[in-house]
Design a protein around this motif. Structure first.
Motif, PDB file in Angstrom:
ATOM      1  N   ASN A   1      36.806   1.827  49.689  1.00  0.00           N
ATOM      2  CA  ASN A   1      37.899   2.072  50.634  1.00  0.00           C
ATOM      3  C   ASN A   1      38.061   0.826  51.498  1.00  0.00           C
ATOM      4  OD1 ASN A   1      39.765   3.010  52.445  1.00  0.00           O
ATOM      5  ND2 ASN A   1      38.691   4.906  52.926  1.00  0.00           N
ATOM      6  N   ILE A   2      39.122   0.067  51.233  1.00  0.00           N
ATOM      7  CA  ILE A   2      39.358  -1.188  51.948  1.00  0.00           C
ATOM      8  C   ILE A   2      40.541  -0.997  52.889  1.00  0.00           C
ATOM      9  CG2 ILE A   2      39.850  -3.647  51.729  1.00  0.00           C
ATOM     10  CD1 ILE A   2      38.720  -3.498  48.879  1.00  0.00           C
ATOM     11  N   GLU A   3      40.257  -1.121  54.174  1.00  0.00           N
ATOM     12  CA  GLU A   3      41.296  -0.915  55.177  1.00  0.00           C
ATOM     13  C   GLU A   3      42.457  -1.882  54.939  1.00  0.00           C
ATOM     14  OE1 GLU A   3      41.788  -0.932  60.039  1.00  0.00           O
ATOM     15  OE2 GLU A   3      39.787  -0.865  59.174  1.00  0.00           O
ATOM     16  N   GLY A   4      43.649  -1.333  54.923  1.00  0.00           N
ATOM     17  CA  GLY A   4      44.845  -2.136  54.708  1.00  0.00           C
ATOM     18  C   GLY A   4      45.221  -2.310  53.249  1.00  0.00           C
ATOM     19  N   TYR A   5      44.286  -1.972  52.337  1.00  0.00           N
ATOM     20  CA  TYR A   5      44.564  -2.133  50.907  1.00  0.00           C
ATOM     21  C   TYR A   5      44.545  -0.816  50.147  1.00  0.00           C
ATOM     22  CZ  TYR A   5      44.079  -7.148  51.609  1.00  0.00           C
ATOM     23  OH  TYR A   5      44.256  -8.434  52.035  1.00  0.00           O
ATOM     24  N   GLY A   6      43.717   0.136  50.595  1.00  0.00           N
ATOM     25  CA  GLY A   6      43.691   1.430  49.938  1.00  0.00           C
ATOM     26  C   GLY A   6      42.329   1.801  49.392  1.00  0.00           C
ATOM     27  N   VAL A   7      42.327   2.872  48.623  1.00  0.00           N
ATOM     28  CA  VAL A   7      41.111   3.417  48.023  1.00  0.00           C
ATOM     29  C   VAL A   7      41.107   3.070  46.535  1.00  0.00           C
ATOM     30  CG1 VAL A   7      39.812   5.525  47.543  1.00  0.00           C
ATOM     31  CG2 VAL A   7      41.034   5.287  49.716  1.00  0.00           C
ATOM     32  N   PHE A   8      39.970   2.561  46.055  1.00  0.00           N
ATOM     33  CA  PHE A   8      39.863   2.135  44.665  1.00  0.00           C
ATOM     34  C   PHE A   8      38.707   2.867  43.991  1.00  0.00           C
ATOM     35  CE2 PHE A   8      41.726  -1.233  47.140  1.00  0.00           C
ATOM     36  CZ  PHE A   8      42.806  -1.651  46.380  1.00  0.00           C
ATOM     37  N   THR A   9      38.994   3.425  42.824  1.00  0.00           N
ATOM     38  CA  THR A   9      37.989   4.127  42.034  1.00  0.00           C
ATOM     39  C   THR A   9      37.779   3.356  40.741  1.00  0.00           C
ATOM     40  OG1 THR A   9      38.748   6.230  42.949  1.00  0.00           O
ATOM     41  CG2 THR A   9      37.350   6.325  40.997  1.00  0.00           C
ATOM     42  N   TYR A  10      36.542   2.939  40.501  1.00  0.00           N
ATOM     43  CA  TYR A  10      36.240   2.094  39.348  1.00  0.00           C
ATOM     44  C   TYR A  10      35.241   2.760  38.409  1.00  0.00           C
ATOM     45  CZ  TYR A  10      38.251  -1.706  42.166  1.00  0.00           C
ATOM     46  OH  TYR A  10      39.072  -2.487  42.917  1.00  0.00           O
ATOM     47  N   GLU A  11      35.274   2.303  37.164  1.00  0.00           N
ATOM     48  CA  GLU A  11      34.259   2.658  36.187  1.00  0.00           C
ATOM     49  C   GLU A  11      34.078   1.481  35.232  1.00  0.00           C
ATOM     50  OE1 GLU A  11      35.904   6.166  34.383  1.00  0.00           O
ATOM     51  OE2 GLU A  11      36.983   5.023  32.843  1.00  0.00           O
ATOM     52  N   TRP A  12      32.933   1.434  34.553  1.00  0.00           N
ATOM     53  CA  TRP A  12      32.690   0.380  33.572  1.00  0.00           C
ATOM     54  C   TRP A  12      33.278   0.793  32.232  1.00  0.00           C
ATOM     55  CZ3 TRP A  12      31.401  -4.175  35.264  1.00  0.00           C
ATOM     56  CH2 TRP A  12      30.662  -4.296  36.444  1.00  0.00           C
ATOM     57  N   ARG A  13      34.011  -0.138  31.616  1.00  0.00           N
ATOM     58  CA  ARG A  13      34.566   0.113  30.290  1.00  0.00           C
ATOM     59  C   ARG A  13      34.301  -1.086  29.393  1.00  0.00           C
ATOM     60  NH1 ARG A  13      40.585   2.862  30.961  1.00  0.00           N
ATOM     61  NH2 ARG A  13      39.940   4.619  32.281  1.00  0.00           N
TER      62      ARG A  13
ATOM     63  N   SER B   1      30.448  -5.479  25.458  1.00  0.00           N
ATOM     64  CA  SER B   1      30.849  -6.172  26.684  1.00  0.00           C
ATOM     65  C   SER B   1      31.430  -5.131  27.625  1.00  0.00           C
ATOM     66  CB  SER B   1      31.885  -7.255  26.376  1.00  0.00           C
ATOM     67  OG  SER B   1      33.072  -6.672  25.847  1.00  0.00           O
ATOM     68  N   MET B   2      31.295  -5.384  28.920  1.00  0.00           N
ATOM     69  CA  MET B   2      31.779  -4.417  29.902  1.00  0.00           C
ATOM     70  C   MET B   2      32.545  -5.119  31.018  1.00  0.00           C
ATOM     71  SD  MET B   2      30.585  -1.596  28.620  1.00  0.00           S
ATOM     72  CE  MET B   2      30.478  -0.292  29.823  1.00  0.00           C
ATOM     73  N   MET B   3      33.591  -4.442  31.490  1.00  0.00           N
ATOM     74  CA  MET B   3      34.334  -4.924  32.641  1.00  0.00           C
ATOM     75  C   MET B   3      34.630  -3.752  33.567  1.00  0.00           C
ATOM     76  SD  MET B   3      38.117  -5.646  30.957  1.00  0.00           S
ATOM     77  CE  MET B   3      37.668  -7.321  30.603  1.00  0.00           C
ATOM     78  N   MET B   4      34.814  -4.051  34.834  1.00  0.00           N
ATOM     79  CA  MET B   4      35.101  -3.008  35.811  1.00  0.00           C
ATOM     80  C   MET B   4      36.565  -2.610  35.702  1.00  0.00           C
ATOM     81  SD  MET B   4      34.562  -3.033  39.947  1.00  0.00           S
ATOM     82  CE  MET B   4      32.803  -3.254  39.915  1.00  0.00           C
ATOM     83  N   TRP B   5      36.812  -1.297  35.592  1.00  0.00           N
ATOM     84  CA  TRP B   5      38.162  -0.786  35.370  1.00  0.00           C
ATOM     85  C   TRP B   5      38.614   0.042  36.566  1.00  0.00           C
ATOM     86  CZ3 TRP B   5      40.996  -2.607  31.505  1.00  0.00           C
ATOM     87  CH2 TRP B   5      42.238  -2.017  31.259  1.00  0.00           C
ATOM     88  N   ASP B   6      39.826  -0.243  37.045  1.00  0.00           N
ATOM     89  CA  ASP B   6      40.436   0.528  38.127  1.00  0.00           C
ATOM     90  C   ASP B   6      41.085   1.771  37.513  1.00  0.00           C
ATOM     91  OD1 ASP B   6      42.387   1.542  40.024  1.00  0.00           O
ATOM     92  OD2 ASP B   6      42.096  -0.316  41.147  1.00  0.00           O
ATOM     93  N   VAL B   7      40.496   2.936  37.782  1.00  0.00           N
ATOM     94  CA  VAL B   7      40.937   4.183  37.154  1.00  0.00           C
ATOM     95  C   VAL B   7      42.359   4.551  37.577  1.00  0.00           C
ATOM     96  CG1 VAL B   7      40.458   6.651  36.935  1.00  0.00           C
ATOM     97  CG2 VAL B   7      38.561   5.013  36.969  1.00  0.00           C
ATOM     98  N   HIS B   8      42.680   4.387  38.870  1.00  0.00           N
ATOM     99  CA  HIS B   8      43.993   4.785  39.382  1.00  0.00           C
ATOM    100  C   HIS B   8      45.104   3.882  38.846  1.00  0.00           C
ATOM    101  CE1 HIS B   8      47.018   6.410  42.088  1.00  0.00           C
ATOM    102  NE2 HIS B   8      47.311   5.168  42.456  1.00  0.00           N
ATOM    103  N   TYR B   9      44.890   2.574  38.917  1.00  0.00           N
ATOM    104  CA  TYR B   9      45.930   1.624  38.499  1.00  0.00           C
ATOM    105  C   TYR B   9      45.846   1.270  37.014  1.00  0.00           C
ATOM    106  CZ  TYR B   9      46.969   1.031  43.439  1.00  0.00           C
ATOM    107  OH  TYR B   9      47.324   1.258  44.740  1.00  0.00           O
ATOM    108  N   ASP B  10      44.815   1.773  36.328  1.00  0.00           N
ATOM    109  CA  ASP B  10      44.617   1.550  34.901  1.00  0.00           C
ATOM    110  C   ASP B  10      44.674   0.060  34.557  1.00  0.00           C
ATOM    111  OD1 ASP B  10      44.062   2.398  32.325  1.00  0.00           O
ATOM    112  OD2 ASP B  10      46.172   2.474  31.750  1.00  0.00           O
ATOM    113  N   GLU B  11      43.820  -0.705  35.253  1.00  0.00           N
ATOM    114  CA  GLU B  11      43.771  -2.141  34.988  1.00  0.00           C
ATOM    115  C   GLU B  11      42.363  -2.677  35.275  1.00  0.00           C
ATOM    116  OE1 GLU B  11      46.729  -3.808  37.563  1.00  0.00           O
ATOM    117  OE2 GLU B  11      45.468  -3.663  39.346  1.00  0.00           O
ATOM    118  N   HIS B  12      42.098  -3.839  34.706  1.00  0.00           N
ATOM    119  CA  HIS B  12      40.809  -4.523  34.859  1.00  0.00           C
ATOM    120  C   HIS B  12      40.730  -5.147  36.245  1.00  0.00           C
ATOM    121  CE1 HIS B  12      38.993  -8.728  34.056  1.00  0.00           C
ATOM    122  NE2 HIS B  12      37.999  -7.930  34.387  1.00  0.00           N
TER     123      HIS B  12
END
Length: 197
Positions: A92-104, A39-50
């Protein structure tokens, strides 16, 4: 969507919409007896969360089932559209920040269900009820109850237990094992299953 290359979700809001989609119904029926591999879910690398807004992927021996829930009763079901080996674009979402994701891999799910064979699949609906509290224009309506069934998710039973991928209020939720039984008990009769197979 979600900067996932080639992912083009088609949203359904009722059981009838899913049932009338002949191609989707055939694909769902083809899941019977398939074996879960990962099974795979998208992971936020910076915030270390799903990232619970993104689709949840169940990797089987012949297919990859992709489920995504949105708003209150929108659900997209697709097959083999997402390549987990392909890097995800930085978001890159204006007003929210930059998000880097990977599948885990969702390790708790995979450990529980790896090697499990799918026995049945049902569409879930959640019983939604509202009560008119203070209608100043039409006070005679105060206390009136309204109820309806909202498309919630998919409930899949395997020879190693069941799991639900469901709408967790504008997010894609996954629940299984003891947590699933507790949730079903808490909801009582307010969850309805329409069996696909």
């Amino acid at each position: 969507m979600f900067n996932i290359p080639s992912y083009q979700p088609v949203w359904h809001t009722t059981v009838e919409e899913i049932q009338q989609n002949q191609t989707l119904m055939e694909r769902l029926h083809a899941l019977k007896h398939q074996v879960i591999q990962d099974s795979m879910m998208m992971w936020d690398v910076h915030y270390d969360e799903h990232n619970a807004d993104a689709p949840f992927l169940v990797q089987l021996e012949h297919d990859q089932l992709e489920i995504c829930c949105y708003k209150l009763d929108d659900m997209a079901i697709s097959f083999n559209e997402i390549d987990c080996k392909q890097a995800l674009d930085v978001l890159n979402i204006e007003g929210y920040g930059v998000f880097t994701y990977e599948w885990r891999s969702y390790s708790a799910f995979t450990e529980h269900f790896r090697g499990a064979s799918i026995l049945s699949l049902a569409i879930e609906e959640y019983g939604f009820e509202t009560v008119v509290i203070d209608n100043k224009q039409f006070p005679e309506q105060n206390g009136t109850k309204h109820s309806s069934w909202l498309l919630s998710g998919l409930y899949i039973t395997t020879n190693q237990g069941g799991f639900s991928v469901y709408n967790a209020l504008d997010e894609t939720g996954i629940i299984f094992g003891e947590h699933l039984e507790a949730e079903m008990l808490k909801m009582g009769t307010r969850i309805k299953h329409t069996q696909i197979f």
